[in-house]
Write a protein that holds these residues in place. Sequence first.
Motif, mmCIF file in Angstrom:
data_model
loop_
_atom_site.group_PDB
_atom_site.id
_atom_site.type_symbol
_atom_site.label_atom_id
_atom_site.label_comp_id
_atom_site.label_asym_id
_atom_site.label_seq_id
_atom_site.Cartn_x
_atom_site.Cartn_y
_atom_site.Cartn_z
ATOM 1 N N PRO A 29 -19.332 12.592 -4.996
ATOM 2 C CA PRO A 29 -18.805 13.946 -5.055
ATOM 3 C C PRO A 29 -19.476 14.660 -6.262
ATOM 4 N N GLY A 30 -19.532 13.920 -7.479
ATOM 5 C CA GLY A 30 -19.942 14.456 -8.665
ATOM 6 C C GLY A 30 -21.268 14.896 -8.560
ATOM 7 N N LEU B 114 -25.339 19.127 -7.739
ATOM 8 C CA LEU B 114 -26.411 20.036 -7.025
ATOM 9 C C LEU B 114 -25.837 21.478 -6.590
ATOM 10 N N SER B 115 -24.610 21.941 -6.468
ATOM 11 C CA SER B 115 -24.164 22.969 -6.386
ATOM 12 C C SER B 115 -24.193 23.795 -7.454
ATOM 13 N N CYS C 31 -17.055 29.007 -12.349
ATOM 14 C CA CYS C 31 -15.686 28.387 -12.044
ATOM 15 C C CYS C 31 -15.152 28.757 -10.625
ATOM 16 N N LYS C 32 -15.259 30.168 -10.676
ATOM 17 C CA LYS C 32 -14.573 30.899 -9.777
ATOM 18 C C LYS C 32 -15.310 30.583 -8.168
ATOM 19 N N ARG C 33 -16.545 30.725 -8.346
ATOM 20 C CA ARG C 33 -17.496 30.632 -7.039
ATOM 21 C C ARG C 33 -17.551 29.154 -6.752
ATOM 22 N N LEU C 34 -17.471 28.283 -7.580
ATOM 23 C CA LEU C 34 -17.524 26.876 -7.253
ATOM 24 C C LEU C 34 -16.013 26.125 -6.939
ATOM 25 N N GLU C 35 -15.134 27.053 -7.277
ATOM 26 C CA GLU C 35 -13.604 26.283 -7.249
ATOM 27 C C GLU C 35 -13.512 25.062 -7.930
ATOM 28 N N LEU C 36 -13.951 25.202 -9.397
ATOM 29 C CA LEU C 36 -13.972 24.336 -10.125
ATOM 30 C C LEU C 36 -12.858 24.600 -11.351
ATOM 31 N N ARG C 37 -12.354 23.528 -12.183
ATOM 32 C CA ARG C 37 -11.490 24.002 -13.253
ATOM 33 C C ARG C 37 -12.797 23.931 -14.333
ATOM 34 N N LEU D 235 -19.972 18.833 -16.183
ATOM 35 C CA LEU D 235 -20.965 18.750 -15.392
ATOM 36 C C LEU D 235 -22.194 19.551 -15.968
ATOM 37 N N MET D 236 -21.781 20.610 -16.748
ATOM 38 C CA MET D 236 -22.816 21.203 -17.350
ATOM 39 C C MET D 236 -23.295 20.536 -18.557
#
Length: 128
Positions: A49-50, A55-56, A78-84, A91-92
């Motif tokens: 998943p990471g 890749l996303s 964050c908003k587009r990928l639905e991540l905190r 990840l960055m």
Amino acid sequence: MLLEHDEALASLFTTEPTLAATEPGASGQASAELLSAELVSAECMPLDPGAVMLLSILECLNAEHAQGRAQVSLAALCKRLELRMSTLQRLMTALSEQALVHVHIHKERLVASLTAEGAAVALALQSA
């Protein structure tokens, strides 16, 4: 999960030849079929998943770049990928250590942009 994936890949390269492939008079087709079956089973393993999230991120940054936006705020990602935000920053960091993205402050906001290497990877992923 990563260890299982690494072990499966390692087993592909360290397996002993099968009896069908080493018997006198055995066709090369039997060994080729066995090898292709092993490769197909390795390809069907679930992705980490990471890695999928990394890749996303590259895909999202590439899409923004294609639309003429060289920089994207981390809040928008964050908003587009639905991540905190903390997850995205981690990840960055991984992507910037690999010189695929560049994260910097622009007008008091964290923004990210693809590097030349990151754009090449994103294009390769898009064509795959």
